[in-house]
Design a protein around this motif. Structure first.
Motif, mmCIF file in Angstrom:
data_model
loop_
_atom_site.group_PDB
_atom_site.id
_atom_site.type_symbol
_atom_site.label_atom_id
_atom_site.label_comp_id
_atom_site.label_asym_id
_atom_site.label_seq_id
_atom_site.Cartn_x
_atom_site.Cartn_y
_atom_site.Cartn_z
ATOM 1 N N ALA A 165 0.930 -1.157 0.107
ATOM 2 C CA ALA A 165 -0.173 -0.023 0.098
ATOM 3 C C ALA A 165 0.728 1.124 -0.044
ATOM 4 O O ALA A 165 0.567 2.261 -0.730
ATOM 5 N N HIS A 166 1.978 1.123 0.794
ATOM 6 C CA HIS A 166 2.808 2.374 0.883
ATOM 7 C C HIS A 166 3.629 2.625 -0.252
ATOM 8 O O HIS A 166 3.825 3.823 -0.976
ATOM 9 N N MET A 167 4.173 1.598 -0.728
ATOM 10 C CA MET A 167 5.123 1.537 -1.984
ATOM 11 C C MET A 167 4.391 1.933 -3.402
ATOM 12 O O MET A 167 4.931 2.716 -4.179
ATOM 13 N N SER A 168 3.219 1.501 -3.306
ATOM 14 C CA SER A 168 2.464 1.810 -4.658
ATOM 15 C C SER A 168 1.704 3.016 -4.488
ATOM 16 O O SER A 168 1.494 3.648 -5.508
ATOM 17 N N GLY A 210 13.775 -2.995 -13.153
ATOM 18 C CA GLY A 210 14.642 -4.018 -13.319
ATOM 19 C C GLY A 210 15.341 -4.237 -14.681
ATOM 20 O O GLY A 210 16.567 -4.491 -14.574
ATOM 21 N N LYS A 211 14.659 -4.078 -15.449
ATOM 22 C CA LYS A 211 15.256 -4.286 -17.172
ATOM 23 C C LYS A 211 16.063 -3.188 -17.364
ATOM 24 O O LYS A 211 17.204 -3.623 -17.708
ATOM 25 N N GLU A 212 15.790 -2.088 -17.001
ATOM 26 C CA GLU A 212 16.583 -0.825 -17.144
ATOM 27 C C GLU A 212 17.910 -0.866 -16.146
ATOM 28 O O GLU A 212 19.240 -0.756 -16.810
ATOM 29 N N LYS A 213 17.917 -1.036 -14.931
ATOM 30 C CA LYS A 213 19.059 -0.888 -14.150
ATOM 31 C C LYS A 213 19.679 -2.400 -13.818
ATOM 32 O O LYS A 213 21.018 -2.495 -13.360
ATOM 33 N N GLY A 214 19.088 -3.410 -14.121
ATOM 34 C CA GLY A 214 19.483 -4.904 -13.592
ATOM 35 C C GLY A 214 19.251 -5.236 -12.313
ATOM 36 O O GLY A 214 19.643 -6.308 -11.675
ATOM 37 N N TYR A 215 18.435 -4.211 -11.473
ATOM 38 C CA TYR A 215 18.124 -4.546 -9.982
ATOM 39 C C TYR A 215 16.951 -3.709 -9.614
ATOM 40 O O TYR A 215 16.491 -2.849 -10.372
ATOM 41 N N VAL A 216 16.258 -4.154 -8.479
ATOM 42 C CA VAL A 216 15.345 -3.390 -7.899
ATOM 43 C C VAL A 216 15.841 -3.436 -6.631
ATOM 44 O O VAL A 216 16.617 -3.676 -5.923
ATOM 45 N N SER A 217 15.195 -2.282 -5.678
ATOM 46 C CA SER A 217 15.569 -1.843 -4.650
ATOM 47 C C SER A 217 14.487 -1.745 -3.438
ATOM 48 O O SER A 217 13.322 -1.515 -3.816
ATOM 49 N N THR A 218 14.656 -2.150 -2.138
ATOM 50 C CA THR A 218 13.760 -1.858 -1.070
ATOM 51 C C THR A 218 13.476 -0.422 -0.727
ATOM 52 O O THR A 218 14.107 0.510 -1.282
ATOM 53 N N GLY A 246 16.667 1.017 0.527
ATOM 54 C CA GLY A 246 17.899 1.035 -0.441
ATOM 55 C C GLY A 246 18.540 -0.398 -0.714
ATOM 56 O O GLY A 246 19.538 -0.397 -1.373
ATOM 57 N N ARG A 247 18.272 -1.469 -0.159
ATOM 58 C CA ARG A 247 18.772 -2.623 -0.368
ATOM 59 C C ARG A 247 18.361 -3.168 -1.822
ATOM 60 O O ARG A 247 17.110 -2.966 -2.295
ATOM 61 N N ARG A 248 19.601 -3.597 -2.498
ATOM 62 C CA ARG A 248 19.162 -3.976 -4.121
ATOM 63 C C ARG A 248 19.077 -5.351 -4.062
ATOM 64 O O ARG A 248 19.807 -6.215 -3.264
ATOM 65 N N GLN A 304 8.819 -7.781 -0.171
ATOM 66 C CA GLN A 304 9.437 -8.764 0.422
ATOM 67 C C GLN A 304 10.556 -8.258 1.451
ATOM 68 O O GLN A 304 10.994 -8.183 2.422
ATOM 69 N N GLY A 305 11.389 -7.621 0.526
ATOM 70 C CA GLY A 305 12.693 -6.994 0.927
ATOM 71 C C GLY A 305 12.671 -5.822 2.078
ATOM 72 O O GLY A 305 13.161 -5.779 3.057
ATOM 73 N N THR A 306 11.487 -5.054 1.751
ATOM 74 C CA THR A 306 11.081 -3.694 2.778
ATOM 75 C C THR A 306 10.667 -4.435 3.855
ATOM 76 O O THR A 306 11.095 -4.003 5.012
ATOM 77 N N ALA A 307 9.789 -5.408 3.838
ATOM 78 C CA ALA A 307 9.310 -6.053 4.897
ATOM 79 C C ALA A 307 10.547 -6.844 5.815
ATOM 80 O O ALA A 307 10.437 -6.754 7.041
#
Length: 879
Positions: A666-669, A760-768, A771-773, A800-803
């Motif tokens: 809810a928060h991130m979206s 993810g496609k552009e950077k090669g990673y996603v983040s929480t 800032g965890r990648r 999941q990473g943010t949780a």
């Protein structure tokens, strides 16, 4: 005796190794599995053939005559997947390092060069072996030229050998007539179209009868069956094209020196260095000592075993801004210490005589007050050294994990390669073999000291770059504020452990045994005979053949009796229900009732290990034993929690985050409808059901709420329509409609998830949120299934990473606050979103307040974090 030459089809064998063996990546993220597989196949053939000459032929990327011809007919050819493309230059580099001659030529394919060299070598009186995965090359077979075709399945490679006689026996045509066969039946793997409607059997009969496609065409009316005759009549031009494509040119203008191809010593120093860089550890044993480069790092290693020298060493270390430390220890004992003051000044201190483990640990404690200690594993240090502080230590293993969370381990040699200029140093296994530290110490192994020095050297030399990269990637705060303090929190939990009632555990096991025997009897009665319930093969025969239950899925080894298949059958088949319960209870007994009893220590407590560097999302895992996987679905599984009890004078307080991942979503979206629902304390699953199924909130049925709950949590995990259909036992179309309606209800969630995939496609990673990648190399895969997996990872990892970050922050805050307030209560267990506190009875109010404030305050979200908290005399009562 005539000389022998081995010719290898480079791309073909590399391709076969790529598809036939598991993919590998090294610590630099390079795909290496095809190169490793190629080398293993090549070494095997070399040992069998013992050739005098060796040459590997490669295609060039520019189009050849045959490529152009095919493209004019078809348009485009299928390219290699990028994971394989990147390994071609690596393969060529390895062959060059081994002194192996490679050939390629503009305008000619590798098999043209192989055909030319085979004919030339045969004319010189040589024996010729061609290694390829391409059956086109069978046209080159003669009594002097042998074609070897490797076949790889389930990681095992077998090889078929063909001279003229073997080709004739298997294909009923001569080697040159293989070209005619291909002209009719085609070969999709080699971009040869053939003619429509003619398979291998028909093609073989036609060529065996007429000898060539030209002769067959001249006797068109004699061809059978009619379908083949008409196809030849209409598509003879395709047959001629296919013959041209299939014909190997044995007279290409290749300049070639046999002397350059003469086989010498493959195991050179350059090849050794490359094998180390690519992390082919299993191949290093092939190299002689002369090939192993002299390691100048070891010139800076010294042994210090006198008390006065050690005292002076620690005094000098205390004046430095940092020391690299490697405590050589296990859970109970210290065997020695590696200490690096500079890259060129590294010492090993054996734990013996006056230099006892206790002495060394006390010196480390004092050193930690004066300077920063950098080590591979600070938690291991904390087991033996008291009073270290987070701001005075650097955990290299944690840093390396944050920078690349996809690896299975973080060894000092890998970290040295990545963060100290790509250097290669020997691993613990290379130095000590399979010996434990204790065993190596008992043997007085000189390599134990060298191992300690390499670890200390790495801890010192890699720290600067690791820290710099954490800052460059924006993960320095994740390291300093979450992961490093967590090392101390987990150390406290491991030392404390959790109390277990041994007698109750035994009684629980006996209770399980009684029920297991009852189930065995029931299953045998319903089946009409006794059999091994634990044997999938026997179980499959009983259920799907003898009892005639429909819904079985047959595999190569028999019927599948996987849980997902049995769970679908269980509602209609009581025997299947009994089997599922039997499986659960036998696992409970072996894993927990019996398994936990074996790990209760002298203090009556189980001391599990909590791992920070295992999961890519950042979740903590528990091992030896795993206390995070205790079953909760069935009552008999939940009952095992009764054996976990607080010590006398304490109770358990259990606090569990409520729907943390949905709140994070809810928060991130930023989805207003979802945020508003949480702010108004709505039943989120009932609300979703109401809006997705278009029924009034108060009229939502239990089934609709259950289905909405599955969709809510499924979205968090990037569920597909197929996955949801399996979970809810509905059609894929219905599941797709549920998901579509969900996104119509919460449109910002769809926008957010799509954005995560694009990022993810552009950077090669996603983040929480913190800032965890999470790197996602699968998004660039040429394989559809891997790309789809990557997209799901891109959607769910930020949530999941943010949780996971939030629960870690909460753990640290709860642990530190109980310390700060001088409480005797202790955090003993973390299970995903749940914290268990062994609480002194007179501290219940204070600890409840701490849990409430620190867990809710662990993150500031658009919706409030909520917890469920309970108290009890056992974990069962508190949950």
């Amino acid at each position: 005796m005539s000389e022998k030459i081995l010719l290898i089809d480079g791309h073909s064998i590399l391709n076969r190794a790529f598809y036939g063996l598991p993919d590998l990546t090294n610590s630099e993220g390079k795909h290496t599995g095809a190169v490793y597989g190629f080398l293993n196949i090549m070494f095997r053939i070399l040992e069998e053939e013992k050739p005098d000459y060796l040459t590997v032929a490669f295609d060039l990327h520019e189009p050849t005559f045959r490529h152009k011809l095919y493209d004019a007919y078809k348009g485009t050819r299928k390219g290699m997947p990028p994971e394989l493309v990147e390994q071609v230059p690596l393969m060529r580099e390895m062959l060059t390092a081994m002194g192996i001659k490679t050939v390629s030529m503009p305008g000619y394919e590798a098999d043209d060069l192989l055909g030319t060299l085979a004919r030339k070598s045969e004319q010189k009186g040589m024996e010729v072996t061609i290694l390829s995965g391409d059956r086109d090359l069978l046209q080159l077979a003669t009594d002097k030229v042998m074609i070897r075709l490797p076949k790889t399945s389930k990681g095992k490679t077998t090889i078929e050998n063909f001279h003229t006689a073997e080709v004739l026996e298997k294909y009923q045509v001569t080697p040159p007539q293989i070209i005619e066969l291909k002209a009719l039946m085609g070969d999709s793997s080699d971009n040869i179209p053939g003619i429509p409607g003619v398979g291998e059997k028909t093609a073989t009969k036609i060529i065996a009868q007429f000898g060539s496609i030209e002769n067959a065409h001249e006797h068109l009316e004699e061809i059978k069956p009619n379908k083949a005759k008409e196809s030849m009549r209409e598509h003879y031009d395709l047959a001629v094209l296919s013959k041209t494509l299939a014909t190997i040119n044995t007279e290409s203008p290749l300049e070639y020196s046999y002397e350059e191809a003469r086989l010498g010593n493959l195991y050179t120093q350059q090849a050794y260095e490359l094998c180390r860089r690519l992390e082919f550890k299993n191949l290093l044993g092939r190299f002689d000592a002369e090939a192993v480069p002299e390691n100048t790092i070891e010139q800076n290693f010294f042994v210090c075993s006198e008390l006065s020298g050690v005292e002076a060493l620690f005094e000098k270390a205390a004046r430095n801004s940092m020391a690299g430390i490697a405590l050589i220890a296990d859970k109970n004992n210290v065997y020695g210490l590696g200490i690096a003051l500079e890259k060129e000044e590294v010492y090993y201190i054996p734990a013996e005589g006056l230099l006892s483990g206790e002495y060394l640990c006390e010196k480390l404690r004092k050193l930690g007050e004066a300077t920063v200690i950098s080590a591979m594993d600070i938690k291991m240090l904390l087991k033996h050294v008291e009073s270290l502080e987070p701001e005075r230590v650097f955990d290299l293993g944690i840093g390396a994990y944050l920078l690349n969370p996809l690896k299975s381990s973080y060894t000092y040699e890998d970290i040295a390669r990545e963060y100290i200029g790509g250097i290669s140093i020997p691993s613990r296994e290379e130095l000590l073999g399979k010996d434990t530290y204790e065993k190596a110490w008992e043997k007085s192994s000189e390599n134990l000291g060298i191992c300690a020095c390499y670890q200390a050297f790495t801890a010192y030399a890699a720290r600067e770059k690791t820290e710099a990269e954490l800052k460059e990637t924006g993960m320095w705060q994740v390291y300093t504020d979450i992961e490093l303090p967590l090392v101390f929190t987990l150390d406290s939990m491991e030392k404390c452990g959790i109390c277990v009632k041994g007698e109750e555990l035994k009684a629980y096991g006996e209770r399980l045994s009684v029920r297991i025997r009852e189930l065995e009897k029931l299953i045998y009665e319903k089946a009409g005979e006794e059999f091994n319930i634990n044997s999938p093969k026997q179980l499959g025969v009983i259920l799907f053949e003898k009892m005639g239950i429909s819904g079985g899925r047959k595999t190569k080894t028999g019927y599948s009796t996987a849980a997902d298949i049995l769970e679908k059958l269980a509602p209609e088949q009581p025997v299947v229900n009994d089997i599922l319960e039997y499986r659960q209870l036998t696992k409970l007994k072996s894993t927990y009732a019996d398994g936990l009893g074996a790990v209760i220590e002298e203090d009556g407590r189980i001391h599990s290990t909590f791992n920070q560097t295992i999961t890519a999302t950042g979740r903590i895992s528990s091992t030896e034993p795993n206390l995070q996987n205790i079953p909760v679905r069935m009552e008999l599984g939940r009952l095992i929690r009764k054996v976990f009890v607080p010590e006398d004078g304490c109770v358990f307080l259990d606090a569990d985050y409520s729907q943390i991942e949905l709140r994070v979503l809810a928060h991130m979206s930023g989805d207003e409808k979802l945020i508003q629902a949480y702010r108004e304390a709505e039943d989120i699953h009932r609300l979703t059901a109401s809006q997705v199924f278009h029924v009034p909130y108060d009229e939502v049925t239990d089934l609709q709420r259950r289905n909405a709950k599955a969709v809510n949590f499924g979205i968090v995990y990037g569920i597909s329509s197929f996955g949801l259909s399996q979970d809810l036992s509905i059609t894929r179309k219905e599941a797709a409609e549920y998901i579509e309606k969900y996104f119509e209800t919460y449109p910002s969630i769809k926008v957010f998830l799509d954005r995560m995939v694009d990022e993810g496609k552009e950077k090669g990673y996603v983040s929480t949120m913190f800032g965890r990648r999470r790197p996602i190399p699968e998004l660039k895969s040429g394989n559809f299934m891997q790309r789809s997996f990557g997209e799901r990872v891109a959607m769910n990892s930020p949530i999941q990473g943010t949780a996971a970050d939030i629960i870690k922050i909460a753990m640290n805050r709860v642990y530190e606050r109980m310390l700060r307030e001088g409480l005797q209560s202790r955090l003993v267990l973390q299970v995903h979103d749940e914290l268990l506190i062994e609480t002194k009875k007179d501290e219940v109010e204070a600890v409840s307040r701490i849990l409430e404030e620190e867990m809710k305050g662990a993150a500031r979200l658009a919706v409030e974090l909520e917890i469920d908290m309970h108290q009890g005399e056992s974990w069962y009562e508190a949950k």
